[in-house]
Design a protein around this motif. Structure first.
Motif, PDB file in Angstrom:
ATOM      1  N   VAL A 178      56.709  38.887  34.541  1.00 52.15           N
ATOM      2  CA  VAL A 178      57.962  39.479  35.006  1.00 52.15           C
ATOM      3  C   VAL A 178      58.060  40.913  34.501  1.00 52.15           C
ATOM      4  O   VAL A 178      57.788  41.207  33.326  1.00 52.15           O
ATOM      5  N   GLY A 179      58.406  41.820  35.407  1.00 58.29           N
ATOM      6  CA  GLY A 179      58.474  43.234  35.063  1.00 58.29           C
ATOM      7  C   GLY A 179      57.143  43.952  35.153  1.00 58.29           C
ATOM      8  O   GLY A 179      57.069  45.152  34.886  1.00 58.29           O
ATOM      9  N   GLU A 180      56.102  43.241  35.559  1.00 62.91           N
ATOM     10  CA  GLU A 180      54.750  43.808  35.622  1.00 62.91           C
ATOM     11  C   GLU A 180      54.307  43.987  37.072  1.00 62.91           C
ATOM     12  O   GLU A 180      54.830  43.367  37.996  1.00 62.91           O
ATOM     13  N   GLY A 181      53.280  44.834  37.241  1.00 62.91           N
ATOM     14  CA  GLY A 181      52.639  45.023  38.534  1.00 62.91           C
ATOM     15  C   GLY A 181      51.176  44.649  38.450  1.00 62.91           C
ATOM     16  O   GLY A 181      50.542  44.828  37.398  1.00 62.91           O
ATOM     17  N   PHE A 182      50.622  44.125  39.545  1.00 61.50           N
ATOM     18  CA  PHE A 182      49.246  43.641  39.557  1.00 61.50           C
ATOM     19  C   PHE A 182      48.533  44.055  40.840  1.00 61.50           C
ATOM     20  O   PHE A 182      49.071  43.892  41.935  1.00 61.50           O
ATOM     21  N   THR A 183      47.326  44.561  40.681  1.00 65.46           N
ATOM     22  CA  THR A 183      46.407  44.705  41.795  1.00 65.46           C
ATOM     23  C   THR A 183      45.615  43.414  41.916  1.00 65.46           C
ATOM     24  O   THR A 183      45.133  42.884  40.908  1.00 65.46           O
ATOM     25  N   ILE A 184      45.487  42.901  43.152  1.00 65.36           N
ATOM     26  CA  ILE A 184      44.669  41.704  43.374  1.00 65.36           C
ATOM     27  C   ILE A 184      43.736  41.989  44.537  1.00 65.36           C
ATOM     28  O   ILE A 184      44.145  41.989  45.702  1.00 65.36           O
ATOM     29  N   THR A 185      42.474  42.258  44.228  1.00 70.58           N
ATOM     30  CA  THR A 185      41.480  42.542  45.263  1.00 70.58           C
ATOM     31  C   THR A 185      40.133  41.962  44.857  1.00 70.58           C
ATOM     32  O   THR A 185      39.932  41.522  43.725  1.00 70.58           O
ATOM     33  N   SER A 186      39.213  42.009  45.793  1.00 65.21           N
ATOM     34  CA  SER A 186      37.829  41.685  45.481  1.00 65.21           C
ATOM     35  C   SER A 186      37.230  42.785  44.600  1.00 65.21           C
ATOM     36  O   SER A 186      37.722  43.920  44.576  1.00 65.21           O
ATOM     37  N   ASP A 187      36.154  42.436  43.899  1.00 62.43           N
ATOM     38  CA  ASP A 187      35.393  43.441  43.154  1.00 62.43           C
ATOM     39  C   ASP A 187      34.242  44.000  43.987  1.00 62.43           C
ATOM     40  O   ASP A 187      33.584  44.947  43.563  1.00 62.43           O
ATOM     41  N   GLU A 188      34.011  43.420  45.165  1.00 59.57           N
ATOM     42  CA  GLU A 188      32.944  43.908  46.034  1.00 59.57           C
ATOM     43  C   GLU A 188      33.400  45.191  46.724  1.00 59.57           C
ATOM     44  O   GLU A 188      34.477  45.236  47.322  1.00 59.57           O
ATOM     45  N   VAL A 189      32.575  46.221  46.641  1.00 57.51           N
ATOM     46  CA  VAL A 189      32.884  47.515  47.262  1.00 57.51           C
ATOM     47  C   VAL A 189      31.772  47.844  48.243  1.00 57.51           C
ATOM     48  O   VAL A 189      30.591  47.818  47.893  1.00 57.51           O
ATOM     49  N   LEU A 190      32.168  48.159  49.492  1.00 58.80           N
ATOM     50  CA  LEU A 190      31.187  48.412  50.541  1.00 58.80           C
ATOM     51  C   LEU A 190      31.491  49.728  51.242  1.00 58.80           C
ATOM     52  O   LEU A 190      32.659  50.031  51.508  1.00 58.80           O
ATOM     53  N   PRO A 191      30.459  50.495  51.586  1.00 60.14           N
ATOM     54  CA  PRO A 191      30.690  51.621  52.508  1.00 60.14           C
ATOM     55  C   PRO A 191      31.037  51.077  53.882  1.00 60.14           C
ATOM     56  O   PRO A 191      30.623  49.975  54.264  1.00 60.14           O
ATOM     57  N   TRP A 192      31.790  51.861  54.656  1.00 62.07           N
ATOM     58  CA  TRP A 192      32.247  51.362  55.950  1.00 62.07           C
ATOM     59  C   TRP A 192      31.092  51.017  56.885  1.00 62.07           C
ATOM     60  O   TRP A 192      31.185  50.077  57.679  1.00 62.07           O
ATOM     61  N   ASP A 193      29.992  51.760  56.819  1.00 60.36           N
ATOM     62  CA  ASP A 193      28.847  51.392  57.656  1.00 60.36           C
ATOM     63  C   ASP A 193      28.390  49.963  57.352  1.00 60.36           C
ATOM     64  O   ASP A 193      28.023  49.205  58.265  1.00 60.36           O
ATOM     65  N   ALA A 194      28.413  49.578  56.068  1.00 60.10           N
ATOM     66  CA  ALA A 194      27.987  48.223  55.689  1.00 60.10           C
ATOM     67  C   ALA A 194      28.965  47.173  56.216  1.00 60.10           C
ATOM     68  O   ALA A 194      28.559  46.061  56.577  1.00 60.10           O
ATOM     69  N   VAL A 195      30.261  47.513  56.263  1.00 59.57           N
ATOM     70  CA  VAL A 195      31.250  46.593  56.830  1.00 59.57           C
ATOM     71  C   VAL A 195      30.929  46.336  58.303  1.00 59.57           C
ATOM     72  O   VAL A 195      30.889  45.182  58.766  1.00 59.57           O
ATOM     73  N   TYR A 196      30.689  47.414  59.047  1.00 64.91           N
ATOM     74  CA  TYR A 196      30.369  47.264  60.471  1.00 64.91           C
ATOM     75  C   TYR A 196      29.051  46.496  60.659  1.00 64.91           C
ATOM     76  O   TYR A 196      28.937  45.660  61.571  1.00 64.91           O
TER      77      TYR A 196
END
Length: 333
Positions: A220-238
């Motif tokens: 309570v009173g806190e903020g959180f980022t919740i995401t994957s740790d995998e990072v991809l360039p957009w070409d790799a996404v496509y």
């Protein structure tokens, strides 16, 4: 509420609950034994409420209707997926103040400073996005909830997801039209030079971190980022989508985000205010609070899920003629 991992039986209200991000969290909360209620307008046929979950129908923009269906009930946790403006946030504070032990507001990682001055992005990264009104509105919502917490003890927890997907959603600029173009051997537009970094989080992974915050006094009173740790360039996404669609070598062409924004203003704000910037997120904080959290579904697997869903749902395989023409125009540049 407990300062340690909550047990089953918490009374949880999801405001929304049938969206890309929220549906998996509803399912996880129910599976863990929480007493789950979903409040929405009941108009989504794409994602249904799981068996055993109470479904109440009211428009949250109509406080009188919400009060009518909720009566005098209180909840240990209220999870808000549908507040987008400061006015809506103020109404939520008035509606749920004194009626919940924890109010979790879904903000957005796009609210973080754009362009980011440094990476990785953490919860201490400033909130500022001069490009996208959506993000500025989310920041304004956070301001309302934070003021209510500081002044009156409104028990808010802020969660900032980034690009979160389920099997129904393609992350490509033109959706299924791009898959059609891949299969037809036509050029497919990628914004920028294809090397900017992006984070895609499967909604089932997000749900582990999100539901893990339920009932935590320390959150309570806190903020959180919740995401994957995998990072991809957009070409790799496509290319991951292309591989899932059995296209080994898609014809990717690169067009600046400014050019795309000029020719397609409806896409420009999201590109310039979010996707054109490299983002890497530090998830250390959510992992400290929710040790079970860890993004385990790589996008290569997620892309195969997306393709399988679209194969089973031909109504979703829509080729947009306007996007076809726009892709041709952009590729020609």
């Amino acid at each position: 509420m407990s300062a340690s991992k909550p047990g089953t039986g918490l009374r949880v209200l999801f405001v929304g609950g049938s969206g890309v991000i929220s549906a998996a969290s509803v399912a996880r909360a129910a599976a863990l034994g929480f007493n789950v209620t979903v409040l929405n307008r009941g108009v989504s046929a794409e994602r249904t409420v799981p068996n055993g979950v109470e479904h109440l129908m009211a428009d949250v923009r109509d406080p009188a209707a919400v009060r009518h269906v909720l009566g005098t009930r209180t909840f240990d946790v209220v999870a808000d997926f549908v507040t987008f403006t400061a006015g809506q946030a103020a109404a939520a504070v008035e509606l749920f103040g004194g009626k919940c032990g924890q109010y979790i507001f879904i903000s957005s990682a796009s609210a973080y400073q754009k362009p980011p001055a440094r990476l990785p992005i953490t919860e201490s990264t400033p909130l500022r996005n001069p490009f996208w009104q959506y993000s500025r509105d989310k920041i304004a919502c956070e301001d309302v909830f934070t003021a209510a917490y500081r002044q009156d003890g409104f028990p808010v927890t802020v969660v900032r997801p980034s690009h979160t997907y389920d099997p129904t959603r393609l992350p490509l600029l033109f959706g299924w039209t791009d898959v059609h173009r891949m299969r037809a051997g036509l050029p497919v537009v990628v914004h920028g030079d294809g090397t900017s970094l992006w984070t895609l989080t499967h909604t089932a992974d997000f749900a582990v971190g999100f539901v893990g915050l339920f009932g935590l006094n320390a959150a309570v009173g806190e903020g959180f980022t919740i995401t994957s740790d995998e990072v991809l360039p957009w070409d790799a996404v496509y290319r991951a989508v292309a591989a899932a669609a059995d296209v080994p070598d898609p014809a990717l062409v690169h067009v600046s985000s400014d050019t795309i924004a000029a020719l397609a203003p409806e896409l420009g704000a999201g590109l310039l205010g979010d996707k054109s910037h490299s983002v890497i997120f530090d998830n250390s904080k959510i992992k400290r609070f929710v040790p079970d959290f860890g993004a385990r579904i790589p996008y290569s697997a997620g892309a195969r899920q997306i393709m399988a869903w679209h194969i089973d749902h031909p109504e979703a395989r829509v080729v947009n003629p306007e996007y076809m023409a726009l892709s041709d125009r952009l590729a020609a540049r």
